[in-house]
Design a protein around this motif. Structure first.
Motif, short mmCIF file in Angstrom:
data_model
loop_
_atom_site.label_atom_id
_atom_site.label_comp_id
_atom_site.label_asym_id
_atom_site.label_seq_id
_atom_site.Cartn_x
_atom_site.Cartn_y
_atom_site.Cartn_z
N LYS A 189 59.04 -21.98 24.97
CA LYS A 189 57.97 -22.98 25.14
C LYS A 189 57.51 -23.46 23.77
O LYS A 189 57.29 -22.66 22.86
N PHE A 190 57.40 -24.77 23.64
CA PHE A 190 56.98 -25.35 22.36
C PHE A 190 55.82 -26.32 22.55
O PHE A 190 55.73 -27.00 23.57
N ASP A 191 54.97 -26.36 21.55
CA ASP A 191 53.90 -27.36 21.45
C ASP A 191 54.19 -28.10 20.14
O ASP A 191 54.02 -27.54 19.06
N LEU A 192 54.67 -29.34 20.26
CA LEU A 192 55.19 -30.04 19.08
C LEU A 192 54.37 -31.29 18.75
O LEU A 192 53.97 -32.04 19.63
N LYS A 193 54.14 -31.48 17.44
CA LYS A 193 53.34 -32.63 16.99
C LYS A 193 54.06 -33.52 15.99
O LYS A 193 53.62 -34.62 15.70
N GLY A 194 55.10 -32.99 15.38
CA GLY A 194 55.75 -33.75 14.32
C GLY A 194 55.14 -33.49 12.96
O GLY A 194 55.46 -34.14 11.99
N SER A 195 54.22 -32.54 12.90
CA SER A 195 53.59 -32.18 11.64
C SER A 195 54.17 -30.84 11.19
O SER A 195 54.70 -30.07 11.99
N TYR A 197 52.21 -28.98 8.80
CA TYR A 197 51.07 -28.25 8.25
C TYR A 197 50.59 -27.19 9.23
O TYR A 197 50.06 -27.51 10.30
N LYS A 198 50.76 -25.92 8.86
CA LYS A 198 50.36 -24.80 9.71
C LYS A 198 50.93 -24.88 11.12
O LYS A 198 50.27 -24.51 12.10
N ARG A 199 52.12 -25.39 11.23
CA ARG A 199 52.71 -25.55 12.55
C ARG A 199 53.76 -24.48 12.80
O ARG A 199 54.94 -24.78 13.03
N ARG A 200 53.34 -23.22 12.70
CA ARG A 200 54.20 -22.10 13.03
C ARG A 200 53.40 -21.15 13.91
O ARG A 200 52.21 -20.93 13.68
N ALA A 201 54.03 -20.60 14.94
CA ALA A 201 53.32 -19.67 15.81
C ALA A 201 52.91 -18.43 15.01
O ALA A 201 53.69 -17.94 14.19
N LEU A 210 55.55 -14.95 26.62
CA LEU A 210 56.11 -16.29 26.45
C LEU A 210 55.28 -17.03 25.40
O LEU A 210 54.34 -17.74 25.73
N PRO A 211 55.63 -16.84 24.13
CA PRO A 211 54.84 -17.46 23.07
C PRO A 211 54.95 -18.98 23.10
O PRO A 211 55.96 -19.51 23.59
N THR A 212 53.92 -19.65 22.60
CA THR A 212 54.02 -21.09 22.39
C THR A 212 54.44 -21.32 20.95
O THR A 212 53.66 -21.10 20.03
N TYR A 213 55.67 -21.71 20.77
CA TYR A 213 56.18 -21.97 19.43
C TYR A 213 55.80 -23.37 18.98
O TYR A 213 55.47 -24.22 19.80
N LYS A 214 55.87 -23.59 17.66
CA LYS A 214 55.47 -24.89 17.12
C LYS A 214 56.60 -25.53 16.30
O LYS A 214 57.71 -25.03 16.27
#
Ligand code: ATP
Ligand code: CA
Ligand code: CA
Length: 397
Positions: A189-195, A197-201, A210-214
């Protein structure tokens, strides 16, 4: 979370909140059915219906075991029309929300919002901040003009906005479509923004079942991206592009693409390892009630090829392949869109992230965000595969 282990939100326990939501929606949907259907007028967007629920009951409301509360429904006639647009009948809406238990999602975001999903997987209820509710109210006329023109979209579909008033607190909730059906096992599962900056689980997040990865996790773990056949890729990119334009036009920022990856091959391996029964024994959910609500329907996959979409064996997921050649089904939707730039500029983190990402010209922020989001999705996350035949949902059948 309080001492007994139950979640609380603004000093209200989760069970009280759920109970009040169910009673309130039950009342307001029933009440609406006595009002004749008619076209939505501009003033309908500004109507707020309010009803008091004393615990001893009244001639309009049943007795209940919670504290007295007041339930407000925003724009009831307008939302009724939107539900109809998505093929949701009043009885089904009532049944899904009020007759079966609401299930609290265990993996919410950082904002402190509480999330519930209905037992049939159809709807998500999210508590939102005052500002977000206010923004949704303002957004409604324009937003739904867009949905009306084009119901096939990955943007969230809002089916209701309510407020539970109890003990001097206001708890506002939205009802929207559920992007990730619980009956489908998501392997990632991913939560994606295209950034970046601090976008790591976080380490703590990664310990969850089931972690939300970035974004950074995606780039590291799936360097080849997700491969789609060219028709599907084209339909997806077109939808994302149009959705980004709408978000930009409303100066919305900080939204994410929620992506659930079901890995068919991994599932088969797991099943063999477990020595489990044949696929036919698998639990089949009841048919989806809302229209255009699966990922495949949202990107016009079927319409683009002029044929009905086969959703039986895909559960509405978008067929794709990963870098190892494994067959996947993707469930996607854009979420968390109720933050407009006007409001967001006060948020420290977002400000820092934008400066970090190189955007320093304030008036361009929503367009910068949309452009970066679109570019990341259409080149890093999703990619066109020349070797995949179109209509891979029929593969091997
Ligand atoms: P923050 O503002 O800190 O990002 P938030 O409370 O606004 O957090 P969201 O970003 O809206 O939360 O969502 C948090 C998580 O809840 C998502 O990563 C996803 O797992 C789940 N979620 C949110 N909306 C949906 C939806 N429509 N369908 C399925 N799951 C959802
Ligand atoms: Ca978010
Ligand atoms: Ca948010």
């Amino acid at each position: 979370v309080d001492a007994s282990g139950e979640t609380t939100y603004k000093k209200t326990t989760s069970s009280t909140l759920k109970g009040a939501i169910q009673l309130g929606i039950g009342y307001t949907v029933g009440n609406l059915s006595s009002k004749p259907e008619r076209d939505v007028l501009m003033q309908d967007f500004y109507v707020v219906e309010s009803i008091f629920f004393p615990s001893e009951g009244s001639n309009l409301t049943p007795a209940h075991h919670f504290q007295d509360f007041r339930f407000k429904t925003y724009a009831p006639v307008a939302f009724r029309y939107f539900r109809e647009l998505f093929g949701i009948r009043p009885d089904d809406y009532l049944y899904s929300l009020c007759n079966e238990p609401l299930i609290e999602l265990s993996n919410p975001g950082a904002s402190g919002s509480v999330f519930y999903v209905t037992s049939d997987d159809e709807f998500i209820i999210k508590t939102v901040m005052h500002k977000e509710a206010e923004f949704l109210q303002k957004l409604l006329p324009g937003y739904y003009m867009n949905l009306n023109q084009n119901p096939r979209t990955l943007l969230p579909k809002f089916y209701g906005l309510y407020c539970v008033q109890s003990g001097g607190k206001n708890i506002r909730v939205v009802v929207m479509n559920n992007v990730l059906p619980r009956v489908v096992k998501m392997h990632l599962k991913f939560d994606l923004k295209g950034s970046t900056y601090k976008r790591r689980a976080s380490k703590k997040e990664k310990e969850k079942s089931l972690p939300t990865y970035k974004d950074l996790d995606f780039m590291q773990d799936m360097p080849e991206g997700l491969l789609l056949d060219s028709d599907t890729f084209g339909a997806l990119v077109k939808t994302l592009q149009r959705d980004c334009l709408v978000l930009e036009s409303f100066k919305i920022m900080d939204y994410s693409l929620l992506l659930g990856v079901h890995n068919i091959d991994q599932q088969e391996r797991e099943r063999q390892a477990e020595g489990a029964q044949s696929k036919a024994d698998e639990k089949r959910p009841v048919a989806q009630k809302a229209l255009y609500s699966t990922a495949m329907e949202s990107i016009q996959g079927g319409a683009a090829r002029g044929e009905a979409i086969e959703t039986d064996d895909t559960m509405g997921g978008i067929p794709a392949v990963n870098g190892r050649g494994e067959r996947l089904l993707l469930h996607i939707g854009i979420i968390d869109i109720l933050q407009s730039y006007r409001f967001i500029k006060k948020l420290e983190h977002t400000w820092k992230a934008l400066v970090h990402d190189g955007d320093t010209v304030s008036v361009h922020r929503p367009s910068f965000y949309a452009e970066r989001f679109f570019k990341f999705m259409s080149s890093t996350v999703f990619r066109k595969s020349s070797s995949l035949k179109s209509s891979p949902s029929k593969k091997g059948r």
